[in-house]
Design a protein around this motif. Structure first.
Motif, short mmCIF file in Angstrom:
data_model
loop_
_atom_site.label_atom_id
_atom_site.label_comp_id
_atom_site.label_asym_id
_atom_site.label_seq_id
_atom_site.Cartn_x
_atom_site.Cartn_y
_atom_site.Cartn_z
N MET A 1 0.84 -1.17 0.00
CA MET A 1 0.00 0.00 0.00
C MET A 1 0.89 1.24 0.00
SD MET A 1 -3.19 0.92 2.56
CE MET A 1 -3.79 -0.72 2.52
N GLN A 2 0.45 2.26 -0.68
CA GLN A 2 1.21 3.49 -0.80
C GLN A 2 1.25 4.23 0.54
OE1 GLN A 2 -0.60 6.25 -3.47
NE2 GLN A 2 1.33 6.92 -4.31
N ALA A 3 2.16 5.18 0.69
CA ALA A 3 2.37 5.88 1.95
C ALA A 3 1.11 6.58 2.47
CB ALA A 3 3.50 6.90 1.80
N GLU A 4 0.32 7.21 1.58
CA GLU A 4 -0.89 7.90 2.04
C GLU A 4 -2.01 6.94 2.37
OE1 GLU A 4 -0.34 8.85 -1.75
OE2 GLU A 4 1.44 9.49 -0.73
N GLY A 5 -1.95 5.72 1.88
CA GLY A 5 -3.02 4.75 2.04
C GLY A 5 -3.45 4.51 3.48
N PRO A 6 -2.52 4.18 4.37
CA PRO A 6 -2.93 3.93 5.76
C PRO A 6 -3.56 5.15 6.42
CG PRO A 6 -0.78 2.98 5.37
CD PRO A 6 -1.13 3.80 4.14
N SER A 7 -3.04 6.35 6.16
CA SER A 7 -3.63 7.54 6.77
C SER A 7 -5.01 7.83 6.19
CB SER A 7 -2.71 8.76 6.61
OG SER A 7 -2.51 9.05 5.24
N LEU A 8 -5.21 7.55 4.91
CA LEU A 8 -6.52 7.72 4.29
C LEU A 8 -7.52 6.75 4.92
CD1 LEU A 8 -8.36 8.96 2.11
CD2 LEU A 8 -7.52 7.22 0.54
N MET A 9 -7.11 5.51 5.13
CA MET A 9 -8.00 4.53 5.75
C MET A 9 -8.29 4.88 7.20
SD MET A 9 -9.33 2.35 3.79
CE MET A 9 -9.94 1.09 4.87
N ARG A 10 -7.30 5.38 7.94
CA ARG A 10 -7.54 5.80 9.33
C ARG A 10 -8.56 6.92 9.38
NH1 ARG A 10 -2.27 4.57 10.31
NH2 ARG A 10 -1.51 6.59 9.64
N ALA A 11 -8.42 7.90 8.48
CA ALA A 11 -9.36 9.02 8.43
C ALA A 11 -10.76 8.53 8.08
CB ALA A 11 -8.89 10.06 7.42
N ALA A 12 -10.85 7.62 7.11
CA ALA A 12 -12.15 7.08 6.72
C ALA A 12 -12.78 6.29 7.85
CB ALA A 12 -12.00 6.20 5.48
N MET A 13 -11.97 5.50 8.56
CA MET A 13 -12.50 4.70 9.66
C MET A 13 -13.11 5.59 10.74
SD MET A 13 -11.45 1.09 9.65
CE MET A 13 -11.76 0.83 11.34
N SER A 14 -12.44 6.70 11.07
CA SER A 14 -12.96 7.56 12.14
C SER A 14 -14.11 8.44 11.65
CB SER A 14 -11.85 8.42 12.74
OG SER A 14 -11.33 9.29 11.75
N GLN A 15 -14.01 9.00 10.46
CA GLN A 15 -15.05 9.92 9.97
C GLN A 15 -16.32 9.18 9.55
OE1 GLN A 15 -13.36 12.36 6.92
NE2 GLN A 15 -11.99 13.42 8.33
N LEU A 16 -16.17 8.00 8.99
CA LEU A 16 -17.33 7.25 8.51
C LEU A 16 -17.80 6.19 9.50
CD1 LEU A 16 -16.20 6.71 4.80
CD2 LEU A 16 -17.77 8.45 5.68
N ASN A 17 -17.09 6.10 10.65
CA ASN A 17 -17.41 5.08 11.67
C ASN A 17 -17.49 3.69 11.06
OD1 ASN A 17 -17.55 6.92 13.81
ND2 ASN A 17 -19.63 7.49 13.21
N LEU A 18 -16.45 3.31 10.32
CA LEU A 18 -16.43 2.01 9.66
C LEU A 18 -16.14 0.90 10.66
CD1 LEU A 18 -14.31 2.81 6.48
CD2 LEU A 18 -16.79 2.70 6.67
N SER A 19 -16.83 -0.20 10.49
CA SER A 19 -16.56 -1.38 11.30
C SER A 19 -15.36 -2.11 10.72
CB SER A 19 -17.79 -2.31 11.28
OG SER A 19 -18.00 -2.78 9.97
N ALA A 20 -14.89 -3.10 11.44
CA ALA A 20 -13.78 -3.91 10.94
C ALA A 20 -14.18 -4.63 9.66
CB ALA A 20 -13.34 -4.91 12.00
N ARG A 21 -15.44 -5.07 9.61
CA ARG A 21 -15.93 -5.75 8.41
C ARG A 21 -15.93 -4.79 7.21
NH1 ARG A 21 -21.90 -8.45 7.53
NH2 ARG A 21 -21.49 -9.20 5.44
N ALA A 22 -16.38 -3.56 7.42
CA ALA A 22 -16.40 -2.57 6.34
C ALA A 22 -14.98 -2.23 5.90
CB ALA A 22 -17.12 -1.32 6.79
N TYR A 23 -14.05 -2.15 6.85
CA TYR A 23 -12.65 -1.88 6.55
C TYR A 23 -12.10 -2.95 5.59
CZ TYR A 23 -7.60 -1.69 7.44
OH TYR A 23 -6.24 -1.64 7.30
N HIS A 24 -12.36 -4.20 5.91
CA HIS A 24 -11.84 -5.29 5.08
C HIS A 24 -12.53 -5.34 3.72
CE1 HIS A 24 -8.95 -7.15 7.72
NE2 HIS A 24 -9.76 -6.86 8.72
#
Length: 60
Positions: free
Chosen positions: A1-24
């Motif tokens: 995954m590219q360098a910005e990828g993990p930070s983008l996913m962290r932001a999405a997880m907190s802002q969109l209240n994603l579950s672990a299932r949605a993350y995967h």
């Protein structure tokens, strides 16, 4: 995954209240998008595209 990828996913997880299932599911869709684009890595553009396919929940 590219360098910005993990930070983008962290932001999405907190802002969109994603579950672990949605993350995967988003990661799985991102991998598919990357494969279709012929990319070995999941880029931030692939993650962003996968996130845009999330259903919008209407409140109120």
């Amino acid at each position: 995954m590219q360098a910005e990828g993990p930070s983008l996913m962290r932001a999405a997880m907190s802002q969109l209240n994603l579950s672990a299932r949605a993350y995967h599911r988003i990661l799985k869709l991102s991998r598919t998008i990357a494969d279709l684009a012929g990319s070995e890595e999941i880029l931030s553009t692939h993650l962003a595209e996968a996130l845009q396919y999330r259903p919008k929940i209407m409140m109120g």
